[in-house]
Design a protein around this motif. Structure first.
Motif, short mmCIF file in Angstrom:
data_model
loop_
_atom_site.label_atom_id
_atom_site.label_comp_id
_atom_site.label_asym_id
_atom_site.label_seq_id
_atom_site.Cartn_x
_atom_site.Cartn_y
_atom_site.Cartn_z
N ASN A 104 10.69 4.74 -0.86
CA ASN A 104 9.97 5.83 -1.50
C ASN A 104 10.68 6.27 -2.77
O ASN A 104 11.84 5.96 -3.00
CB ASN A 104 9.78 7.02 -0.56
N THR A 105 9.95 6.99 -3.60
CA THR A 105 10.48 7.55 -4.84
C THR A 105 9.85 8.92 -5.05
O THR A 105 8.79 9.22 -4.49
CB THR A 105 10.22 6.61 -6.03
N TYR A 106 10.52 9.72 -5.88
CA TYR A 106 10.10 11.11 -6.07
C TYR A 106 9.93 11.41 -7.55
O TYR A 106 10.58 10.80 -8.40
CB TYR A 106 11.14 12.07 -5.49
N GLY A 107 9.10 12.38 -7.83
CA GLY A 107 8.92 12.87 -9.19
C GLY A 107 8.64 14.36 -9.17
O GLY A 107 8.17 14.90 -8.16
N THR A 108 8.94 15.03 -10.28
CA THR A 108 8.76 16.47 -10.37
C THR A 108 8.08 16.82 -11.69
O THR A 108 8.41 16.26 -12.73
CB THR A 108 10.12 17.21 -10.32
N ILE A 109 7.14 17.76 -11.60
CA ILE A 109 6.49 18.30 -12.79
C ILE A 109 6.60 19.82 -12.70
O ILE A 109 6.28 20.41 -11.66
CB ILE A 109 5.02 17.87 -12.90
N ILE A 110 7.03 20.44 -13.78
CA ILE A 110 7.13 21.90 -13.84
C ILE A 110 5.90 22.43 -14.57
O ILE A 110 5.59 21.99 -15.68
CB ILE A 110 8.40 22.34 -14.57
N TYR A 148 6.95 24.32 -9.28
CA TYR A 148 7.34 22.91 -9.26
C TYR A 148 6.35 22.11 -8.42
O TYR A 148 6.00 22.51 -7.32
CB TYR A 148 8.74 22.75 -8.66
N TYR A 149 5.94 20.98 -8.96
CA TYR A 149 5.05 20.06 -8.23
C TYR A 149 5.82 18.79 -7.96
O TYR A 149 6.28 18.12 -8.89
CB TYR A 149 3.78 19.79 -9.05
N PHE A 150 5.99 18.49 -6.68
CA PHE A 150 6.74 17.31 -6.26
C PHE A 150 5.77 16.25 -5.77
O PHE A 150 4.89 16.53 -4.95
CB PHE A 150 7.73 17.66 -5.14
N ILE A 151 5.97 15.03 -6.25
CA ILE A 151 5.19 13.89 -5.76
C ILE A 151 6.15 12.95 -5.06
O ILE A 151 7.25 12.70 -5.53
CB ILE A 151 4.44 13.16 -6.90
N ILE A 154 0.86 -1.18 0.00
CA ILE A 154 0.00 0.00 0.00
C ILE A 154 0.90 1.23 0.00
O ILE A 154 1.82 1.35 0.81
CB ILE A 154 -0.93 0.00 1.24
N ALA A 155 0.61 2.15 -0.90
CA ALA A 155 1.45 3.34 -1.05
C ALA A 155 0.76 4.57 -0.49
O ALA A 155 -0.47 4.67 -0.51
CB ALA A 155 1.79 3.56 -2.51
N THR A 156 1.56 5.49 0.01
CA THR A 156 1.09 6.80 0.42
C THR A 156 1.61 7.81 -0.60
O THR A 156 2.80 7.86 -0.87
CB THR A 156 1.61 7.17 1.82
N ILE A 157 0.69 8.59 -1.18
CA ILE A 157 1.05 9.56 -2.20
C ILE A 157 0.91 10.95 -1.60
O ILE A 157 -0.10 11.27 -0.97
CB ILE A 157 0.14 9.42 -3.44
N GLU A 158 1.94 11.78 -1.83
CA GLU A 158 1.91 13.15 -1.33
C GLU A 158 2.36 14.10 -2.44
O GLU A 158 3.37 13.86 -3.09
CB GLU A 158 2.85 13.31 -0.13
N TRP A 159 1.58 15.15 -2.66
CA TRP A 159 1.90 16.18 -3.64
C TRP A 159 2.19 17.49 -2.92
O TRP A 159 1.45 17.89 -2.02
CB TRP A 159 0.73 16.41 -4.59
N LYS A 160 3.28 18.17 -3.35
CA LYS A 160 3.62 19.49 -2.81
C LYS A 160 3.86 20.45 -3.98
O LYS A 160 4.31 20.03 -5.05
CB LYS A 160 4.89 19.43 -1.95
N HIS A 161 3.56 21.71 -3.73
CA HIS A 161 3.80 22.77 -4.71
C HIS A 161 4.85 23.72 -4.17
O HIS A 161 4.71 24.23 -3.06
CB HIS A 161 2.49 23.52 -4.99
N VAL A 162 5.90 23.93 -4.95
CA VAL A 162 6.98 24.85 -4.56
C VAL A 162 7.06 25.95 -5.61
O VAL A 162 7.19 25.68 -6.80
CB VAL A 162 8.33 24.11 -4.45
#
Length: 199
Positions: free
Chosen positions: A128-134, A116-119, A61-69
């Motif tokens: 865990n792993t990370y991703g970025t969308i501009i 920047y949007y970080f997941i 089971i994964a926990t997903i978190e989105w942040k905006h910078v």
């Protein structure tokens, strides 16, 4: 010397088998998460809806978190566990939609949504792993449309003035022709009268 070469060959085989078994064991143990970001750059205009598309893969089971910078600071948008709760920030309460694959949709974006949007995808075992969308947000520029509208109004005004001028010229020409025909008929009548008097 030959027995030593045989031992070496067996050692390589044993090492390869051990490596394969270790790799198989690592694949069977729980853990490991991967994340795919198909579109890392998004261009949008103000008031548009955008989809921050991702897809994650994990065994647990994964926990997903989105942040905006952005230049205004860091804001947590949303956090959820797959199949469980969804915790949306009050700023984004009516503006975000979550999807099971980890993607989110932002509704009615504004200039402040650029950045920047970080997941972060965290598996229950701690991996865990990370991703970025501009995201770039642009204002709709009405200057070109404004120029065309002003030019169209100017041309319409000039054409209206030219039409009025042509109408006035036409009326003046008709009046001039009427006066000329009246003078001609008056002078011809005088000539006829003079001729009749002379006869």
């Amino acid at each position: 010397m030959r027995p030593l070469q045989g031992c070496r060959g067996r050692g390589v085989v044993v090492g390869t088998v051990t490596l394969c078994l270790a790799a198989g064991w690592a694949l069977q143990t729980p853990g490991g998460v991967s994340l795919v970001v198909p579109q890392p750059n998004i261009n949008a205009t103000v008031a548009q809806n955008i989809l921050l598309s991702v897809e994650y893969f994990c065994r647990g089971i994964a926990t997903i978190e989105w942040k905006h910078v952005s230049s205004w600071g860091t804001t947590k948008i949303v956090e959820w566990k797959s199949g469980n709760y969804v915790n949306v920030s009050t700023i984004y309460k009516d503006r975000v939609t979550t999807f099971e694959n980890g993607s989110i949709q932002l509704l009615n974006v504004g200039m402040r949504d650029a950045g920047y949007y970080f997941i972060t995808v965290t598996e229950e075992y701690g991996t865990n792993t990370y991703g970025t969308i501009i995201v770039n947000v642009y204002e709709i520029i009405y200057e070109d449309l404004h120029f065309v509208a002003v030019l169209f109004a100017f041309l319409a005004a000039v054409s209206a003035i030219l039409i009025c001028f042509m109408w006035l010229c036409n009326k003046s020409l008709h009046l001039f022709q009427k006066k000329t025909t009246n003078k001609l008929t008056a002078s011809t009548t005088e000539e006829i009268e003079l001729e009749t008097i002379e006869c």
